[in-house]
Motif scaffolding. Structure first.
Motif, short mmCIF file in Angstrom:
data_model
loop_
_atom_site.label_atom_id
_atom_site.label_comp_id
_atom_site.label_asym_id
_atom_site.label_seq_id
_atom_site.Cartn_x
_atom_site.Cartn_y
_atom_site.Cartn_z
N VAL A 1 0.97 -0.91 0.06
CA VAL A 1 -0.01 0.14 -0.06
C VAL A 1 1.17 1.27 0.26
O VAL A 1 1.44 1.28 1.07
N ASP A 2 1.01 2.01 -0.83
CA ASP A 2 1.67 3.25 -1.19
C ASP A 2 0.64 4.47 -1.25
O ASP A 2 -0.16 4.32 -1.00
N ASP A 3 1.54 5.65 -0.84
CA ASP A 3 0.88 6.86 -0.70
C ASP A 3 0.61 7.03 0.69
O ASP A 3 -0.57 7.76 0.79
N VAL A 4 1.19 6.26 1.72
CA VAL A 4 0.28 6.08 2.99
C VAL A 4 1.44 7.69 4.03
O VAL A 4 2.33 7.61 3.83
N ARG A 5 0.08 8.53 3.83
CA ARG A 5 0.57 9.69 4.98
C ARG A 5 1.25 10.00 5.45
O ARG A 5 2.18 10.92 6.07
N SER A 6 0.75 9.19 6.83
CA SER A 6 1.35 8.91 7.52
C SER A 6 1.69 7.73 8.83
O SER A 6 0.87 7.17 8.06
N GLY A 7 2.18 7.51 9.49
CA GLY A 7 2.31 6.26 10.19
C GLY A 7 1.25 6.42 11.28
O GLY A 7 0.98 5.76 12.01
N ALA A 8 0.37 7.30 11.72
CA ALA A 8 -0.41 7.74 11.95
C ALA A 8 -1.20 6.25 12.14
O ALA A 8 -2.09 5.79 11.10
N GLY A 9 -2.82 5.57 13.03
CA GLY A 9 -3.01 4.41 12.47
C GLY A 9 -3.23 3.85 12.43
O GLY A 9 -1.89 2.76 12.70
N GLN A 10 -3.81 2.61 11.48
CA GLN A 10 -3.54 1.23 10.50
C GLN A 10 -4.18 1.53 9.18
O GLN A 10 -5.28 2.55 8.63
N ILE A 11 -3.65 -0.13 8.85
CA ILE A 11 -3.91 -0.23 7.22
C ILE A 11 -4.97 -1.28 7.85
O ILE A 11 -4.66 -2.77 7.84
N MET A 12 -6.04 -0.46 7.40
CA MET A 12 -6.89 -2.33 6.88
C MET A 12 -7.60 -2.76 5.49
O MET A 12 -7.94 -1.85 4.93
N VAL A 13 -7.77 -3.79 5.13
CA VAL A 13 -7.43 -4.32 3.77
C VAL A 13 -8.71 -5.50 4.36
O VAL A 13 -8.57 -5.83 5.31
N SER B 1 -5.44 -5.55 9.66
CA SER B 1 -4.95 -4.55 9.70
C SER B 1 -3.43 -5.28 10.13
O SER B 1 -3.34 -5.25 10.71
N VAL B 2 -2.66 -3.39 9.80
CA VAL B 2 -1.88 -3.56 10.34
C VAL B 2 -1.51 -2.21 11.11
O VAL B 2 -1.80 -1.08 10.26
N PHE C 1 -9.71 -5.80 -3.50
CA PHE C 1 -9.39 -5.59 -2.31
C PHE C 1 -10.23 -4.56 -1.73
O PHE C 1 -9.62 -3.67 -2.80
N ALA C 2 -10.51 -4.13 -1.04
CA ALA C 2 -10.18 -2.45 -0.12
C ALA C 2 -9.36 -2.19 1.33
O ALA C 2 -8.99 -3.10 1.64
N VAL C 3 -9.03 -1.41 1.04
CA VAL C 3 -8.20 -0.47 1.37
C VAL C 3 -8.60 0.87 2.17
O VAL C 3 -8.38 1.22 1.93
N VAL C 4 -8.31 0.73 3.19
CA VAL C 4 -8.70 1.53 3.96
C VAL C 4 -7.19 2.30 5.04
O VAL C 4 -6.64 1.67 5.83
N HIS C 5 -6.90 3.69 5.23
CA HIS C 5 -5.59 4.23 6.12
C HIS C 5 -6.31 4.62 7.30
O HIS C 5 -7.06 5.96 7.23
N ASP C 6 -7.29 4.08 8.31
CA ASP C 6 -7.81 4.49 9.71
C ASP C 6 -7.07 4.70 10.77
O ASP C 6 -5.90 4.81 11.52
#
Length: 137
Positions: free
Chosen positions: A27-39, A57-58, A79-84
């Protein structure tokens, strides 16, 4: 010893796969290290965006985050990805219902006034596994 031979024979007769496929999602273009990536991973159009086959979730890593799914049968998936980013376990939306957190779909598919269509997001996972990339928006 006889029990082991019997189990191996039964497994071969049942056609159980010797090895299932692994899927690695970058998952590219993650703006910050806050929270989690959910797939959420789906295996059919009927279940797409309704009932995930698997989910993961990672912790988010700024820049690029990797999510792995192990031992999947070869076949068709989406798949769907969300940067929570606030780690509340869901995709946040503004007052008009538009997502306020970054997201993406497999194949970088885009939706029109909603999620991407399964036909645009689906991909084939071969028996040998695959690594794919998506960019958050």
């Amino acid at each position: 010893m006889k029990a082991t031979a019997l189990l191996l024979t039964l497994a071969s007769l049942l056609g159980l796969p010797a090895h299932a496929a692994d899927l690695r999602i970058h998952v590219d273009d993650v703006r910050s290290g806050a929270g989690q990536i959910m797939v959420a991973l789906y295996d059919s159009e009927g279940r797409f965006m309704k009932q995930a086959l698997h989910s993961a979730s990672v912790a988010a890593v700024q820049g690029s985050t990797t999510v792995d799914f192990k031992d999947l049968p070869a076949g068709e998936y989406a798949f769907a990805v969300v940067h929570d980013a606030n780690a509340n376990g869901k995709m946040d939306r503004n007052f008009m219902g538009v997502p306020s957190e970054d997201y993406a779909f497999s194949n970088n598919a885009l939706g029109k006034m909603g999620p991407a269509a399964y036909a645009d997001a689906r991909f084939s996972l071969p028996a040998g596994g695959a690594a794919v990339r998506v960019s958050l928006r």
